[in-house]
Design a protein around this motif. Sequence first.
Motif, PDB file in Angstrom:
ATOM      1  N   ILE A 152       4.024 -15.027  10.459  1.00  0.00           N
ATOM      2  CA  ILE A 152       3.161 -15.444   9.359  1.00  0.00           C
ATOM      3  C   ILE A 152       1.796 -15.823   9.923  1.00  0.00           C
ATOM      4  O   ILE A 152       1.697 -16.575  10.895  1.00  0.00           O
ATOM      5  N   ALA A 153       0.749 -15.298   9.296  1.00  0.00           N
ATOM      6  CA  ALA A 153      -0.613 -15.578   9.756  1.00  0.00           C
ATOM      7  C   ALA A 153      -1.000 -17.003   9.391  1.00  0.00           C
ATOM      8  O   ALA A 153      -0.509 -17.586   8.420  1.00  0.00           O
ATOM      9  N   SER A 154      -1.890 -17.570  10.181  1.00  0.00           N
ATOM     10  CA  SER A 154      -2.417 -18.897   9.861  1.00  0.00           C
ATOM     11  C   SER A 154      -3.442 -18.773   8.735  1.00  0.00           C
ATOM     12  O   SER A 154      -3.835 -17.674   8.336  1.00  0.00           O
ATOM     13  N   ALA A 155      -3.890 -19.917   8.244  1.00  0.00           N
ATOM     14  CA  ALA A 155      -4.847 -19.904   7.135  1.00  0.00           C
ATOM     15  C   ALA A 155      -6.194 -19.335   7.562  1.00  0.00           C
ATOM     16  O   ALA A 155      -6.952 -18.831   6.736  1.00  0.00           O
ATOM     17  N   ASP A 156      -6.483 -19.383   8.882  1.00  0.00           N
ATOM     18  CA  ASP A 156      -7.804 -18.956   9.362  1.00  0.00           C
ATOM     19  C   ASP A 156      -7.871 -17.481   9.732  1.00  0.00           C
ATOM     20  O   ASP A 156      -8.950 -16.958   9.955  1.00  0.00           O
ATOM     21  N   GLY A 200      -0.154 -18.594  14.579  1.00  0.00           N
ATOM     22  CA  GLY A 200       0.707 -18.212  13.473  1.00  0.00           C
ATOM     23  C   GLY A 200       2.060 -18.885  13.552  1.00  0.00           C
ATOM     24  O   GLY A 200       2.370 -19.636  14.482  1.00  0.00           O
ATOM     25  N   SER A 201       2.870 -18.603  12.553  1.00  0.00           N
ATOM     26  CA  SER A 201       4.209 -19.158  12.484  1.00  0.00           C
ATOM     27  C   SER A 201       5.204 -18.008  12.356  1.00  0.00           C
ATOM     28  O   SER A 201       4.833 -16.833  12.428  1.00  0.00           O
ATOM     29  N   SER A 202       6.468 -18.345  12.164  1.00  0.00           N
ATOM     30  CA  SER A 202       7.502 -17.334  11.994  1.00  0.00           C
ATOM     31  C   SER A 202       8.394 -17.726  10.828  1.00  0.00           C
ATOM     32  O   SER A 202       8.330 -18.855  10.327  1.00  0.00           O
ATOM     33  N   ALA A 203       9.224 -16.798  10.395  1.00  0.00           N
ATOM     34  CA  ALA A 203      10.179 -17.063   9.325  1.00  0.00           C
ATOM     35  C   ALA A 203      11.423 -16.224   9.565  1.00  0.00           C
ATOM     36  O   ALA A 203      11.362 -15.163  10.193  1.00  0.00           O
TER      37      ALA A 203
END
Length: 879
Positions: A503-507, A517-520
Amino acid sequence: MDKQNDPIDSLFGEASGETPAALAASMSPPAAEGHFDELRGGVSTPQPDADADAVVVAADAGPVPAWSRFFESLGLDGFLDLNQRTTNLERQIRDNGVTYNVYADSDGPQRPWSLDLFPLIITPESWQQIETGVLQRVKLLDSVMADVYGPQTLLANNLLPPALVHGHPGYLRAMHGVRPAADTHLHIAAFDLARGPDGKWWVVSQRTQAPSGLGYLLENRLITSRLFPEAFRDLNVQRLAASYRALIDGIKQMCPSRDEPRIVLLTPGPYNETYFEHAYLARYLGLTLVEGSDLTVRDQCLYLKTLKGLEPVHGLLKRLDDEFLDPLELRSDSRLGVPGLLQVIRAGNVLVANAPGSAFLESTALLGFLPALSRHLLKEELRLPSLATWWCGERAAMEAVLPELGDNVIKRTYVSPGAGAVLGNSLSRRELDEWAGRIVREGDEYTLQSYVPLSQMPTWRSRSSTGAGPEGRIVSRSLMLRVFAVSDGPRSWRVLPGGLTRIASADFDIASMQRGGSSADTWVMTRGEVDATSLLQHEQPAATVSHRVRSSTTSRAGENLFWLGRYTERTENTTRLARLALDSLNGEDQSSQPLLAWLGELAVAHGLVLPAVPSPTQARRVFERSLICALGDTEQQSVGYNLCGLRNAASAVRERLSLEQWNGIVRAEEQFLVECACFNDEGDYSSVEALRALENLSGHTAAMTGAQTDRMTRDDGWRLLSSGRHLERLGFLASALAHAFETGAVFDEGGFEALIALFDSTITFHAQYQQRHDIPALLDLLVLDRDNPRSLGWVAQTLRGRLARLDGSAPGKVPEIALTVPDPKEWSLEAICERDAGGNYVKLLELLGQCSDAAYKLSDDVGARYFTHSGEARHSVGA
């Protein structure tokens, strides 16, 4: 939480009778303009020039059926504890020690793995498109690699530009003409997919060298499924274990071995960004985790250095890039690989997954040639399309795409996909012109790929992450899905029913863990039965368990376990010595000169103070402040240094330690160093605060030693750990007792009690001898009593026994390596109490000297015997 100002509660009040799915839709803003909305199943705000195939939905549309079922299983009450579930998720990641190393991270080399609360849900129809397309693509890539390292007809027929292959640094000429085991080059392949505005999945890039994610996605699954067990069950999510088992079974089937093959997982080491995953996968798959130094080549065969000698290796699951594999034929400066490994591969004596030389397949430029290659090699059209891609090494392609530079993504041709990618729409007119100039000058170095707005999924941002107000909220974030194909036999593959969602960050609109980023978790729904396969041993047939290969301890792991034991004992000993010194300097016996002299000598000998520091007999307060100041010093050999060494040794064998053990070590180090920093930064060097920190550390070390004693399998690795501890204890206690006699501290009442305390035998001594302070009673307990685990006799006897078991000696037989340690059966109270004309305990001091010398010599002997293998065959890679 303030119930009056909580928007979730206000929604409940306004939406009496509203379903959880409708509530989720009302809380979730639509995806950004032009982005496919995973929650609503379409684009709510199309771009002016949107594709005619884009699926348009209303901004206030409800969730698609899959997401509706997810939120319905959550229930209205479930929205109230999403913050708590997020807290539980973060705690689970922290407790499990899930980390992702970022080299440029200013916060340090490691940071916790980032996992979002909600999973990505993929319907059976969508997964069918992905699965068939990925299976076709991995088969195609394997065929391309077989041709490039074989007849090279694709190059001869201009279906693939020679410059794109031979010019790629990942093309290994040393592998040309080499047929891999079972004619299969690729055993694990990863494909990064993006969903476009039309709802279809597109291939953005592919990874073939050592694709990461197989371990992280498994950890994501374990954590997320436990947070939403009802939804996981109701959505009929397919399990993952069968794919992992198929991978291992397939590799075993293809290994060049008539007997049960030995497969190892090769890691670059603990400083690699995905080392946690390497250790996690090795443990889950039942493989030995090795580094390059654990392996050696003899007579064109690969061997594992173990405590019992060299053992053959038939399969190698590598987690490092090809160029580091063999310093003899590839990068000569590599310290991560195995000299002569390519020679073993050429001889057909080892299976390497994936076969070296696949890096050129990762070039983004290759995507543009795959449709034609598929028609030529497979006689099929690609079922899963790639984003439009132009390699600028072809002049016609470059001239056609340069006018559209602002609408594309600029990528380097010969580096990893995504590395240094630049979005054309983020560049100014001047920057576009500069990039166009570079591309014209060095066209083959650049590849242009069409830009597609990434689909966006709902993610939960709790109050801790938003920082605004007590409540959380749902936000939309862009995502990219990494899907894995794994081999389950010769030229046969299956797709793991899940994947690593990033998952991309807000920036950024780029889904990258390196860019914050994050993951799911990725939930693939199935209409059939959920596969119940497990890799747990207790669920395997008894016949397969009884014939399993016993795990061997590598020489590197054995050495680190040996030092883990030594540093554990050093930490415990120096902690006890520091506590004793501070207590004595501030207690009733602070004026005892023999006691202070003894403590001063021991403190210098064991690194608690520097040799230049005045002894406590000369400047008691200066000595005390120096000791307190050095406690947390990780450079000087004090308590903090030993504790740091303990953690480093443990991190190198983390796959052998339980989570509780590892977390206990981490907490002990962090807490002690923080406490030391506090009383040192304040400048008061408080002995009270220092003693409190040392007492806390003593509790932690007691837990560590208990875990090492009761929670580790009694294999050769554990015997080395235990030997390391007892070796250190033998040397420390012998030295402490010798110094006590030499300084006269043992003849002082305060020194006598301090000596017993240092041996951790105060209660035992007074229970047996009441208030007697005579030397024979002391020596009987601290030297001869083989029922006292802190006596020299018990330590020597136990150490000899551990070494005998390690050597495999018959019962009652003492191996040569253990003869260094004095035999306590030959000691007697009369002998060690004997004094010469000057009143000196000559024979006792001689025995203590033998014990100290034995500890030093034994350390060298164990290293030469079990870690260096210096006595093995001289030829490493002979023909």
